[in-house]
Design a protein around this motif. Structure first.
Motif, PDB file in Angstrom:
ATOM      1  N   GLU A 193      -4.798  -6.808  -9.095  1.00 20.25           N
ATOM      2  CA  GLU A 193      -3.931  -6.083 -10.023  1.00 20.25           C
ATOM      3  C   GLU A 193      -3.017  -5.072  -9.332  1.00 20.25           C
ATOM      4  OE1 GLU A 193      -4.298  -3.772 -14.308  1.00 20.25           O
ATOM      5  OE2 GLU A 193      -6.001  -3.738 -12.925  1.00 20.25           O
ATOM      6  N   TRP A 194      -3.579  -4.223  -8.476  1.00 18.40           N
ATOM      7  CA  TRP A 194      -2.748  -3.180  -7.876  1.00 18.40           C
ATOM      8  C   TRP A 194      -1.654  -3.763  -6.993  1.00 18.40           C
ATOM      9  CZ3 TRP A 194      -1.798  -2.111  -2.770  1.00 18.40           C
ATOM     10  CH2 TRP A 194      -2.666  -2.634  -1.813  1.00 18.40           C
ATOM     11  N   LYS A 195      -1.938  -4.917  -6.378  1.00 10.53           N
ATOM     12  CA  LYS A 195      -0.929  -5.563  -5.546  1.00 10.53           C
ATOM     13  C   LYS A 195       0.192  -6.153  -6.396  1.00 10.53           C
ATOM     14  CE  LYS A 195      -3.603  -6.719  -1.415  1.00 10.53           C
ATOM     15  NZ  LYS A 195      -3.989  -7.804  -0.489  1.00 10.53           N
ATOM     16  N   VAL A 196      -0.172  -6.703  -7.558  1.00  6.61           N
ATOM     17  CA  VAL A 196       0.844  -7.260  -8.458  1.00  6.61           C
ATOM     18  C   VAL A 196       1.782  -6.162  -8.944  1.00  6.61           C
ATOM     19  CG1 VAL A 196       1.240  -8.360 -10.694  1.00  6.61           C
ATOM     20  CG2 VAL A 196      -0.587  -9.196  -9.199  1.00  6.61           C
ATOM     21  N   TRP A 197       1.206  -5.035  -9.389  1.00 11.27           N
ATOM     22  CA  TRP A 197       2.014  -3.911  -9.853  1.00 11.27           C
ATOM     23  C   TRP A 197       2.894  -3.375  -8.722  1.00 11.27           C
ATOM     24  CZ3 TRP A 197       2.270  -0.964 -14.521  1.00 11.27           C
ATOM     25  CH2 TRP A 197       1.532  -1.495 -15.576  1.00 11.27           C
ATOM     26  N   SER A 198       2.320  -3.251  -7.553  1.00 10.00           N
ATOM     27  CA  SER A 198       3.079  -2.735  -6.412  1.00 10.00           C
ATOM     28  C   SER A 198       4.195  -3.699  -6.021  1.00 10.00           C
ATOM     29  CB  SER A 198       2.150  -2.503  -5.216  1.00 10.00           C
ATOM     30  OG  SER A 198       1.212  -1.487  -5.497  1.00 10.00           O
ATOM     31  N   GLU A 199       3.909  -5.000  -6.060  1.00  6.64           N
ATOM     32  CA  GLU A 199       4.917  -5.988  -5.706  1.00  6.64           C
ATOM     33  C   GLU A 199       6.076  -5.962  -6.696  1.00  6.64           C
ATOM     34  OE1 GLU A 199       4.823 -10.463  -4.022  1.00  6.64           O
ATOM     35  OE2 GLU A 199       3.866 -10.193  -5.974  1.00  6.64           O
ATOM     36  N   LEU A 219      -8.531  -7.963 -11.279  1.00  8.05           N
ATOM     37  CA  LEU A 219      -7.634  -9.120 -11.213  1.00  8.05           C
ATOM     38  C   LEU A 219      -6.669  -9.181 -12.392  1.00  8.05           C
ATOM     39  CD1 LEU A 219     -10.086 -11.985 -10.160  1.00  8.05           C
ATOM     40  CD2 LEU A 219      -8.576 -10.643  -8.681  1.00  8.05           C
ATOM     41  N   LEU A 220      -5.530  -9.817 -12.152  1.00  7.62           N
ATOM     42  CA  LEU A 220      -4.616 -10.250 -13.198  1.00  7.62           C
ATOM     43  C   LEU A 220      -4.553 -11.768 -13.114  1.00  7.62           C
ATOM     44  CD1 LEU A 220      -1.640  -7.717 -12.981  1.00  7.62           C
ATOM     45  CD2 LEU A 220      -3.540  -7.727 -14.594  1.00  7.62           C
ATOM     46  N   VAL A 221      -4.617 -12.410 -14.284  1.00  2.40           N
ATOM     47  CA  VAL A 221      -4.734 -13.872 -14.336  1.00  2.40           C
ATOM     48  C   VAL A 221      -3.516 -14.493 -15.011  1.00  2.40           C
ATOM     49  CG1 VAL A 221      -6.028 -15.769 -15.386  1.00  2.40           C
ATOM     50  CG2 VAL A 221      -7.244 -13.850 -14.325  1.00  2.40           C
ATOM     51  N   ASP A 222      -3.089 -15.641 -14.493  1.00  2.14           N
ATOM     52  CA  ASP A 222      -2.097 -16.486 -15.162  1.00  2.14           C
ATOM     53  C   ASP A 222      -2.840 -17.701 -15.707  1.00  2.14           C
ATOM     54  OD1 ASP A 222      -0.226 -14.712 -14.265  1.00  2.14           O
ATOM     55  OD2 ASP A 222       0.747 -16.083 -12.864  1.00  2.14           O
ATOM     56  N   PHE A 223      -2.612 -18.021 -16.984  1.00  2.27           N
ATOM     57  CA  PHE A 223      -3.243 -19.224 -17.547  1.00  2.27           C
ATOM     58  C   PHE A 223      -2.360 -19.784 -18.654  1.00  2.27           C
ATOM     59  CE2 PHE A 223      -4.599 -15.941 -20.466  1.00  2.27           C
ATOM     60  CZ  PHE A 223      -4.724 -16.562 -21.708  1.00  2.27           C
ATOM     61  N   ARG A 224      -2.643 -21.004 -19.053  1.00  5.43           N
ATOM     62  CA  ARG A 224      -1.934 -21.656 -20.159  1.00  5.43           C
ATOM     63  C   ARG A 224      -2.932 -21.964 -21.268  1.00  5.43           C
ATOM     64  NH1 ARG A 224       3.281 -23.260 -18.702  1.00  5.43           N
ATOM     65  NH2 ARG A 224       3.678 -23.235 -16.453  1.00  5.43           N
ATOM     66  N   ASN A 225      -2.425 -21.955 -22.504  1.00  5.90           N
ATOM     67  CA  ASN A 225      -3.328 -22.228 -23.625  1.00  5.90           C
ATOM     68  C   ASN A 225      -2.664 -23.106 -24.685  1.00  5.90           C
ATOM     69  OD1 ASN A 225      -1.597 -19.967 -24.585  1.00  5.90           O
ATOM     70  ND2 ASN A 225      -2.928 -20.050 -26.393  1.00  5.90           N
ATOM     71  N   ASP A 266       0.833  -1.198   0.000  1.00  2.00           N
ATOM     72  CA  ASP A 266       0.000   0.000   0.000  1.00  2.00           C
ATOM     73  C   ASP A 266       0.873   1.256   0.000  1.00  2.00           C
ATOM     74  OD1 ASP A 266      -2.693   1.374   0.433  1.00  2.00           O
ATOM     75  OD2 ASP A 266      -1.541   2.102   2.156  1.00  2.00           O
ATOM     76  N   ASP A 267       1.942   1.249   0.774  1.00  7.00           N
ATOM     77  CA  ASP A 267       2.847   2.398   0.821  1.00  7.00           C
ATOM     78  C   ASP A 267       3.454   2.659  -0.556  1.00  7.00           C
ATOM     79  OD1 ASP A 267       4.665   4.363   2.282  1.00  7.00           O
ATOM     80  OD2 ASP A 267       6.137   2.997   1.404  1.00  7.00           O
ATOM     81  N   TYR A 268       3.866   1.580  -1.237  1.00  6.56           N
ATOM     82  CA  TYR A 268       4.441   1.751  -2.581  1.00  6.56           C
ATOM     83  C   TYR A 268       3.406   2.324  -3.536  1.00  6.56           C
ATOM     84  CZ  TYR A 268       6.570   0.871  -7.082  1.00  6.56           C
ATOM     85  OH  TYR A 268       7.078   1.050  -8.355  1.00  6.56           O
ATOM     86  N   PHE A 269       2.176   1.797  -3.467  1.00 11.48           N
ATOM     87  CA  PHE A 269       1.133   2.278  -4.372  1.00 11.48           C
ATOM     88  C   PHE A 269       0.861   3.765  -4.151  1.00 11.48           C
ATOM     89  CE2 PHE A 269      -3.115   3.177  -5.847  1.00 11.48           C
ATOM     90  CZ  PHE A 269      -3.197   2.484  -7.038  1.00 11.48           C
ATOM     91  N   GLN A 270       0.777   4.176  -2.908  1.00 14.47           N
ATOM     92  CA  GLN A 270       0.495   5.582  -2.605  1.00 14.47           C
ATOM     93  C   GLN A 270       1.629   6.484  -3.102  1.00 14.47           C
ATOM     94  OE1 GLN A 270      -2.454   6.414  -1.682  1.00 14.47           O
ATOM     95  NE2 GLN A 270      -3.052   4.272  -1.322  1.00 14.47           N
ATOM     96  N   ARG A 271       2.868   6.010  -2.992  1.00 13.04           N
ATOM     97  CA  ARG A 271       4.011   6.808  -3.444  1.00 13.04           C
ATOM     98  C   ARG A 271       4.064   6.925  -4.955  1.00 13.04           C
ATOM     99  NH1 ARG A 271       8.621   4.483  -2.793  1.00 13.04           N
ATOM    100  NH2 ARG A 271       8.087   2.522  -1.727  1.00 13.04           N
ATOM    101  N   ASN A 272       3.462   5.955  -5.656  1.00 12.64           N
ATOM    102  CA  ASN A 272       3.518   5.933  -7.120  1.00 12.64           C
ATOM    103  C   ASN A 272       2.123   5.972  -7.753  1.00 12.64           C
ATOM    104  OD1 ASN A 272       6.592   5.185  -7.765  1.00 12.64           O
ATOM    105  ND2 ASN A 272       5.922   3.987  -5.998  1.00 12.64           N
ATOM    106  N   LEU A 319       1.000   5.070 -11.677  1.00 11.55           N
ATOM    107  CA  LEU A 319       0.231   3.851 -11.890  1.00 11.55           C
ATOM    108  C   LEU A 319      -1.128   4.146 -12.511  1.00 11.55           C
ATOM    109  CD1 LEU A 319       1.083   1.980  -8.565  1.00 11.55           C
ATOM    110  CD2 LEU A 319       1.775   1.314 -10.865  1.00 11.55           C
ATOM    111  N   SER A 320      -1.712   5.270 -12.152  1.00 13.54           N
ATOM    112  CA  SER A 320      -3.013   5.647 -12.708  1.00 13.54           C
ATOM    113  C   SER A 320      -2.924   5.874 -14.213  1.00 13.54           C
ATOM    114  CB  SER A 320      -3.536   6.911 -12.021  1.00 13.54           C
ATOM    115  OG  SER A 320      -3.822   6.653 -10.659  1.00 13.54           O
ATOM    116  N   GLU A 321      -1.766   6.345 -14.666  1.00  8.86           N
ATOM    117  CA  GLU A 321      -1.572   6.558 -16.097  1.00  8.86           C
ATOM    118  C   GLU A 321      -1.648   5.247 -16.869  1.00  8.86           C
ATOM    119  OE1 GLU A 321       2.041   8.657 -16.741  1.00  8.86           O
ATOM    120  OE2 GLU A 321       1.377  10.479 -15.703  1.00  8.86           O
ATOM    121  N   TYR A 322      -1.337   4.151 -16.189  1.00  9.69           N
ATOM    122  CA  TYR A 322      -1.429   2.824 -16.806  1.00  9.69           C
ATOM    123  C   TYR A 322      -2.777   2.160 -16.518  1.00  9.69           C
ATOM    124  CZ  TYR A 322       3.580   3.039 -17.728  1.00  9.69           C
ATOM    125  OH  TYR A 322       4.822   3.394 -18.187  1.00  9.69           O
TER     126      TYR A 322
END
Length: 552
Positions: A508-514, A272-278, A251-257, A261-264
């Protein structure tokens, strides 16, 4: 290791020796005596040795009193084709505690640094970097810095050794051991190199090394480079992968950036962001009587049968992610993911969807141009533009509300394509992010239905919108409520039949922040490693074996 390339000669420095001329004096008759002959021979030998030493001192930099030891720009070139580079091959030129770097080892770091830059930029290296590989690097200035390209690459090579060796030192301190398979590769490396040398037409490994890294390069130098680099990278990868961040840190990282991040389009919500195979199975295409590419019903049926057989074969075995990934590598026709076991990571909503849309662009009139040529419009001019767009939309809504009628209005009134629209304003197969932000947001709104209209303002003007259709069965399946790891489905798309295996999801926001916090932490860690392990460099002692610049 680099493949042989077309060689371009890099000339040596010219050395001009000025001879002093003394006044002529009348000479007395010279009488040869044994003592004089011995003295003359001794003097001749001494002069030769002095001359050799002077040349070496100039080339090797023993006259360093005239320069600063820590100045990379003190000498024009650090490459040499003379025997002095062999003589000083094992000279230690940099130290980091008990760790050392020799001229020969630096030579590998130097050329690997250049090769990596050239590989990254490919055929565009000259365009983006201004580097001319047909000329010696010592004769080209790097980015108006006062340094030559040779000096810049040398500086980067030393920095590269510093980073790798400092990280490898941390690995040693932690008792880190390279994985067994890597240790086996290093143990068998000499034998493999000998085989490679013969296959490429080199009698010895040393000749192979010199073809890639220049005069004097050895297998031991190359081994040292690889060992330090792999130790550092593998250890650092383990450190980073084991990093854990709390929700408060994310959360601290997200607030600082937040602004960036909003621009993206990343907001602190539950997206959500999903991982899958096809595994993709494409129907065979053919040509109709007019030469158009078509897919017959029979071709679709064959593709379906093939996809069903693949799915049934997988279900008949262990039917887990590992076996699905193995199957994807050999069966999938998806060029983007097949080699990676069909893996698609961090897939957001609409990433696997396309939209067909029509629009009529009405651009504002008038405007004020500034000194840079930028045009701005007044509120009144923008309002006039909006009113004109609304009038066209009202005209459409008052008549026959079909795609064809909307297309006729677009052909007649749209300012898109310099006012030469002939396709009814149609855009097909639009992917998310292709259009400007406001346009993109409207067409990918989940509530949008075929035939829906509206007005959208962008930097270009007002757009009269007509939503045609959305194609996204894989996207809809992935983001269906309740989807969980291990789910699978056979789905028909415009491209073919997709066998989809759901792996996992994350907010999603946690993935970007991580990811951002991991990059930030990585840089800080590397900075800490290098600060903890400072290096000392004897620039005056650097003398690397000469190597022709390889191009082509």
């Amino acid at each position: 290791m680099k493949k042989d390339r077309k060689a371009t000669q890099q000339p040596e420095n010219e050395v001009i020796v000025e001879e002093s001329v003394s006044e002529k004096k009348e000479k007395k008759p010279f009488v040869w005596t044994k003592k004089k002959i011995v003295a003359l021979c001794v003097s001749a030998v001494s002069l030769i040795l002095v001359a050799v030493l002077l040349i070496g001192m100039v080339e090797y930099g023993l006259f360093r009193v005239f320069w600063k030891d820590n100045d990379i720009k003190y000498r024009d070139s650090y490459l040499s084709e003379s025997f002095f580079s062999d003589w000083k091959h094992d000279e230690v030129i940099a130290t980091m505690g008990d760790y050392t770097l020799t001229n020969g080892q630096l030579q590998i770091f130097y050329w690997m640094q250049l090769y990596e830059i050239l590989d990254y930029y490919g055929n565009y290296a000259e365009y983006y970097l201004g580097i001319d590989l047909s000329k010696p690097l010592k004769d080209q200035e790097y980015n108006k810095t006062g340094k030559t390209w040779e000096q810049y690459i040398l500086e980067e090579a030393l920095a590269s050794w510093h980073r790798y060796q400092a990280t490898a030192a941390m690995a040693d301190k932690a008792g880190y051991k390279m994985p067994a398979d890597y240790q086996e590769d290093f143990a068998g490396m000499k034998s493999k190199m000998e085989t490679t040398a013969k296959e490429q037409g080199y009698p010895t490994v040393k000749e192979l090394m010199e073809s890639q890294f220049g005069k004097g390069a050895t297998y031991e130098d190359y081994y040292h480079y690889l060992w330090v680099r792999y130790t550092a990278e593998l250890y650092f990868s383990d450190v980073i992968e084991n990093l854990k961040f709390t929700d408060a840190e994310l959360d601290d990282y997200f607030q600082r950036n937040k602004e960036e991040l909003s621009e993206y389009g990343v907001e602190q919500d539950g997206s959500l962001l999903v991982d899958f195979r096809n595994i993709l199975v494409k129907p065979v295409t053919s040509k109709d009587d007019k030469g158009n590419t078509v897919i017959t019903e029979e071709a679709w049926a064959d593709a379906l049968k093939k996809a069903e057989d693949i799915l049934e074969n997988w279900k008949g075995g262990e039917a887990d992610e590992t076996t699905f990934a193995s199957l994807a590598k050999v069966k999938s026709e998806d060029k983007n993911s097949a080699s990676n076991g069909g893996l698609n990571q961090y897939v957001g909503k609409n990433a696997w969807a396309t939209v067909d849309v029509r629009h009529i662009l009405i651009m504002p009139e008038g405007g004020t141009k500034d000194a840079q040529g930028n045009v701005t419009y007044s509120d009144a001019e923008w309002e006039a533009c909006r009113a004109a767009a609304q009038a066209l939309l009202d005209q459409y809504l008052a008549g026959e509300q079909t795609a064809e009628k909307f297309g006729e209005l677009a052909n007649e009134h749209s300012d898109d394509q310099d006012g030469k629209v002939t396709n009814g304003g149609l855009y097909e197969g639009v992917t998310q992010g292709r259009m400007v932000k406001e346009f993109d947001a409207w067409i990918f709104d989940e509530s949008r239905t075929p035939g829906e209209t509206g007005l959208v303002k962008t930097q270009y003007g007002y757009h009269v919108m007509y939503f045609v259709d959305r194609e996204g069965p894989v996207d809809e399946w992935l983001f269906a409520e309740g989807r969980k790891g291990g789910d699978y489905e056979l789905i028909k798309t415009e491209e073919g039949y997709q066998i989809v295996f759901y792996v996992s999801n994350d907010i999603e926001w946690k993935v970007w922040s991580e990811q951002g916090l991991m990059n930030e932490t990585s840089m800080n860690l590397m900075d800490d490693y290098t600060k903890e392990h400072s290096i000392e460099v004897k620039y005056w002692a650097i003398l690397m074996g000469y190597h022709e610049i390889q191009t082509g």
